[in-house]
Scaffold this motif. Structure first.
Motif, PDB file in Angstrom:
ATOM      1  N   TYR A 203      11.947  19.532  10.807  1.00  0.00           N
ATOM      2  CA  TYR A 203      10.967  18.827  11.640  1.00  0.00           C
ATOM      3  C   TYR A 203      11.349  18.828  13.121  1.00  0.00           C
ATOM      4  CZ  TYR A 203       8.865  17.032   7.335  1.00  0.00           C
ATOM      5  OH  TYR A 203       8.243  16.922   6.113  1.00  0.00           O
ATOM      6  N   ALA A 204      12.146  19.819  13.522  1.00  0.00           N
ATOM      7  CA  ALA A 204      12.600  19.879  14.921  1.00  0.00           C
ATOM      8  C   ALA A 204      11.425  19.953  15.892  1.00  0.00           C
ATOM      9  CB  ALA A 204      13.527  21.071  15.126  1.00  0.00           C
ATOM     10  N   ASP A 205      10.376  20.675  15.501  1.00  0.00           N
ATOM     11  CA  ASP A 205       9.223  20.852  16.394  1.00  0.00           C
ATOM     12  C   ASP A 205       8.145  19.798  16.174  1.00  0.00           C
ATOM     13  OD1 ASP A 205      10.401  23.130  17.489  1.00  0.00           O
ATOM     14  OD2 ASP A 205       9.526  24.441  15.954  1.00  0.00           O
ATOM     15  N   GLN A 206       8.364  18.916  15.206  1.00  0.00           N
ATOM     16  CA  GLN A 206       7.380  17.865  14.932  1.00  0.00           C
ATOM     17  C   GLN A 206       7.830  16.494  15.438  1.00  0.00           C
ATOM     18  OE1 GLN A 206       7.959  20.283  12.188  1.00  0.00           O
ATOM     19  NE2 GLN A 206       6.248  21.255  13.264  1.00  0.00           N
ATOM     20  N   GLY A 207       8.901  16.481  16.238  1.00  0.00           N
ATOM     21  CA  GLY A 207       9.302  15.220  16.866  1.00  0.00           C
ATOM     22  C   GLY A 207      10.209  14.347  16.033  1.00  0.00           C
ATOM     23  N   PHE A 208      11.017  14.948  15.138  1.00  0.00           N
ATOM     24  CA  PHE A 208      11.977  14.121  14.393  1.00  0.00           C
ATOM     25  C   PHE A 208      12.900  13.396  15.368  1.00  0.00           C
ATOM     26  CE2 PHE A 208      16.124  13.637  12.208  1.00  0.00           C
ATOM     27  CZ  PHE A 208      15.722  12.789  11.186  1.00  0.00           C
ATOM     28  N   PHE A 209      13.451  14.138  16.318  1.00  0.00           N
ATOM     29  CA  PHE A 209      14.240  13.524  17.380  1.00  0.00           C
ATOM     30  C   PHE A 209      13.332  13.184  18.559  1.00  0.00           C
ATOM     31  CE2 PHE A 209      17.763  15.959  15.373  1.00  0.00           C
ATOM     32  CZ  PHE A 209      18.619  14.892  15.127  1.00  0.00           C
ATOM     33  N   ALA A 210      13.516  12.011  19.115  1.00  0.00           N
ATOM     34  CA  ALA A 210      12.750  11.636  20.308  1.00  0.00           C
ATOM     35  C   ALA A 210      13.239  12.451  21.498  1.00  0.00           C
ATOM     36  CB  ALA A 210      12.928  10.147  20.590  1.00  0.00           C
ATOM     37  N   ASP A 211      12.307  12.976  22.302  1.00  0.00           N
ATOM     38  CA  ASP A 211      12.712  13.726  23.486  1.00  0.00           C
ATOM     39  C   ASP A 211      12.868  12.831  24.708  1.00  0.00           C
ATOM     40  OD1 ASP A 211      10.073  13.125  23.910  1.00  0.00           O
ATOM     41  OD2 ASP A 211       9.423  15.193  24.256  1.00  0.00           O
ATOM     42  N   LYS A 212      12.496  11.559  24.531  1.00  0.00           N
ATOM     43  CA  LYS A 212      12.698  10.560  25.572  1.00  0.00           C
ATOM     44  C   LYS A 212      12.639   9.185  24.927  1.00  0.00           C
ATOM     45  CE  LYS A 212       7.789  10.491  26.803  1.00  0.00           C
ATOM     46  NZ  LYS A 212       6.794  10.682  27.885  1.00  0.00           N
ATOM     47  N   VAL A 213      13.129   8.185  25.626  1.00  0.00           N
ATOM     48  CA  VAL A 213      13.067   6.822  25.094  1.00  0.00           C
ATOM     49  C   VAL A 213      11.597   6.406  24.984  1.00  0.00           C
ATOM     50  CG1 VAL A 213      13.686   4.419  25.497  1.00  0.00           C
ATOM     51  CG2 VAL A 213      15.294   6.234  26.110  1.00  0.00           C
ATOM     52  N   PRO A 214      11.150   5.963  23.790  1.00  0.00           N
ATOM     53  CA  PRO A 214       9.731   5.627  23.609  1.00  0.00           C
ATOM     54  C   PRO A 214       9.275   4.513  24.544  1.00  0.00           C
ATOM     55  CG  PRO A 214      10.875   5.730  21.501  1.00  0.00           C
ATOM     56  CD  PRO A 214      11.933   5.765  22.560  1.00  0.00           C
ATOM     57  N   THR A 215       7.997   4.577  24.893  1.00  0.00           N
ATOM     58  CA  THR A 215       7.409   3.498  25.693  1.00  0.00           C
ATOM     59  C   THR A 215       7.362   2.214  24.887  1.00  0.00           C
ATOM     60  OG1 THR A 215       6.052   5.113  26.878  1.00  0.00           O
ATOM     61  CG2 THR A 215       5.376   2.805  27.013  1.00  0.00           C
ATOM     62  N   ALA A 216       7.016   2.336  23.601  1.00  0.00           N
ATOM     63  CA  ALA A 216       6.998   1.168  22.714  1.00  0.00           C
ATOM     64  C   ALA A 216       8.420   0.686  22.452  1.00  0.00           C
ATOM     65  CB  ALA A 216       6.313   1.526  21.404  1.00  0.00           C
ATOM     66  N   TYR A 217       8.550  -0.612  22.240  1.00  0.00           N
ATOM     67  CA  TYR A 217       9.866  -1.215  21.993  1.00  0.00           C
ATOM     68  C   TYR A 217      10.184  -1.055  20.514  1.00  0.00           C
ATOM     69  CZ  TYR A 217      13.628  -4.686  22.197  1.00  0.00           C
ATOM     70  OH  TYR A 217      14.845  -5.329  22.133  1.00  0.00           O
ATOM     71  N   GLU A 218      10.813   0.063  20.152  1.00  0.00           N
ATOM     72  CA  GLU A 218      11.070   0.371  18.749  1.00  0.00           C
ATOM     73  C   GLU A 218      12.261   1.314  18.627  1.00  0.00           C
ATOM     74  OE1 GLU A 218       7.444   2.210  17.534  1.00  0.00           O
ATOM     75  OE2 GLU A 218       7.812   4.063  18.638  1.00  0.00           O
ATOM     76  N   GLN A 219      12.771   1.420  17.394  1.00  0.00           N
ATOM     77  CA  GLN A 219      13.872   2.338  17.125  1.00  0.00           C
ATOM     78  C   GLN A 219      13.377   3.775  17.205  1.00  0.00           C
ATOM     79  OE1 GLN A 219      16.159  -0.011  17.542  1.00  0.00           O
ATOM     80  NE2 GLN A 219      17.442   0.930  15.973  1.00  0.00           N
ATOM     81  N   TYR A 220      14.290   4.700  17.453  1.00  0.00           N
ATOM     82  CA  TYR A 220      13.934   6.111  17.506  1.00  0.00           C
ATOM     83  C   TYR A 220      15.135   6.933  17.069  1.00  0.00           C
ATOM     84  CZ  TYR A 220      16.471   5.816  21.944  1.00  0.00           C
ATOM     85  OH  TYR A 220      17.436   5.588  22.899  1.00  0.00           O
ATOM     86  N   ALA A 221      14.881   8.188  16.733  1.00  0.00           N
ATOM     87  CA  ALA A 221      15.943   9.072  16.232  1.00  0.00           C
ATOM     88  C   ALA A 221      16.625   9.788  17.388  1.00  0.00           C
ATOM     89  CB  ALA A 221      15.361  10.084  15.255  1.00  0.00           C
TER      90      ALA A 221
END
Length: 365
Positions: A203-221
């Protein structure tokens, strides 16, 4: 924008950077593996440059964001000289004392969270980041010690500041670019669960890892958070079986609390591929005839099942026989991993295949 480079590209550059001893500053998203990269890869490569072993290279780090500049530089104290005159002298910086305490001539100094530190701290550290000065608070840093700094970028919402301009022509500055395959390869070698690394690749191209800190206040990979999630996943599957459902219940919440709902859902979906790999029981029943998947990711999962099936010396023997049938690079890496487990548990074997493996790869081990 600073020069973008993946950690794999950085590794290719190290043979040219390290002999010159020019300090480096690695900037990047939180959890991108910058500090761990310095602790492991940079240290190992520096040792190679010097013809030493990695444990002969000292390692000292400082969390700059949690320190005041005067704590790092040393404290000014009034002292009388031989003639009774009062002069101001600075105490030895703790970092210099830590270097001396290692008793080693060569080492790596990591200035962690440089970009999150104050302007005063950046000014104090500037002589460390200039190889022509190579000092701190007026105290010389031993010539064999290399300086590397890490930090986040201003867009990463971690309190990072723009580096002062006078640092930019002293040190090499890189913006660490995401490299999923490079991370997954290192993770495979360091025991991250193959479901995690396989999912990351899938899922590398489907956004498994976040490419930036999300705008929403939530956990990310991030590379760091999925590594921590791997610890929970490994413990859960070891307790409940390698084919246990991870799409609901406590384990899903544990994964979500580390890597966010989106990445946890991708991981749960990817876990369905486990039906394409042999079970622990099947491997133990017929290690020489049990099927070997063609796909590399599936082979990693199969190797993990084989290792999980090892409960004693005899079952470890059978697991080893299966692992040797995998792709050469996987069989070597996972064979070494199983050997370490056998050594730690004092499982003794007379299997000639194990003896041959040990003789062939003793230098790697």
């Amino acid at each position: 924008m600073h020069t973008q480079a993946t950690l794999n590209e950085m590794t290719e550059m190290l043979p040219y950077i390290l002999p010159a001893k020019q300090p480096m500053i690695l900037l990047g998203m939180t959890g991108a593996g910058k500090t761990q990269y310095c602790k492991t890869v940079v240290r190992q490569e520096y040792a190679k440059t010097l013809g030493l072993m990695a444990d002969e290279i000292g390692f000292v780090s400082e969390q700059l964001a949690t320190r005041d500049a005067c704590e790092v530089a040393g404290v000014a104290l009034p002292m009388k000289d031989a003639d009774g005159n009062i002069n101001t002298k600075f105490t030895k910086p703790p970092l210099i004392a830590a270097i001396e305490a290692t008793g080693l001539d060569h080492g790596l100094i990591v200035l962690d969270e440089l970009a999150q530190s104050s302007q005063e701290m950046q000014k104090v550290c500037s002589p460390m980041l200039d190889k022509s000065e190579h000092s701190l608070g007026g105290w010389a840093i031993p010539a064999g010690w290399m300086v590397v700094a890490t930090g986040n970028r201003t867009q990463d919402k971690s309190g990072a500041n723009r580096l002062l301009a006078h640092l930019t022509d002293r040190a090499l500055i890189f913006d660490v670019a995401e490299d999923v395959e490079g991370w997954a390869n290192r993770a495979d070698d360091n025991g991250v669960h193959p479901l995690i690394t396989g999912c990351a690749r899938q899922y590398a191209d489907q956004g498994f890892f976040a490419d930036k800190v999300p705008t929403a206040y939530e956990q990310y990979a991030s590379f760091r958070s999925v590594t921590y999630a791997s610890d929970h996943l490994t413990a859960y599957l070891n307790a409940n079986g390698q084919d246990a459902d991870i799409s609901r219940g406590v384990i899903f919440k544990l994964l979500e609390a580390n890597i966010g709902k989106g990445a946890a859902t991708m991981l749960a979906n990817y876990s369905e591929v486990r039906e394409n790999v042999p079970t622990e029981a099947a491997i133990q029943l017929d290690p020489e005839g049990c099927f070997v998947p063609d796909d590399t990711g599936y082979q990693m999962l199969a190797a993990n099942n084989a290792i999980a099936s090892a409960k004693d010396a005899a079952s470890a023997d059978r697991a080893f026989m299966y692992i040797l049938r995998l792709r050469t690079d996987l069989s070597v890496g996972q064979g070494i991993r199983l050997q370490k487990i056998m050594t730690a548990k004092n499982w003794v074997t007379n299997n000639p295949l194990v003896s041959q493996f040990n003789a062939k790869y003793c230098e790697v081990m």
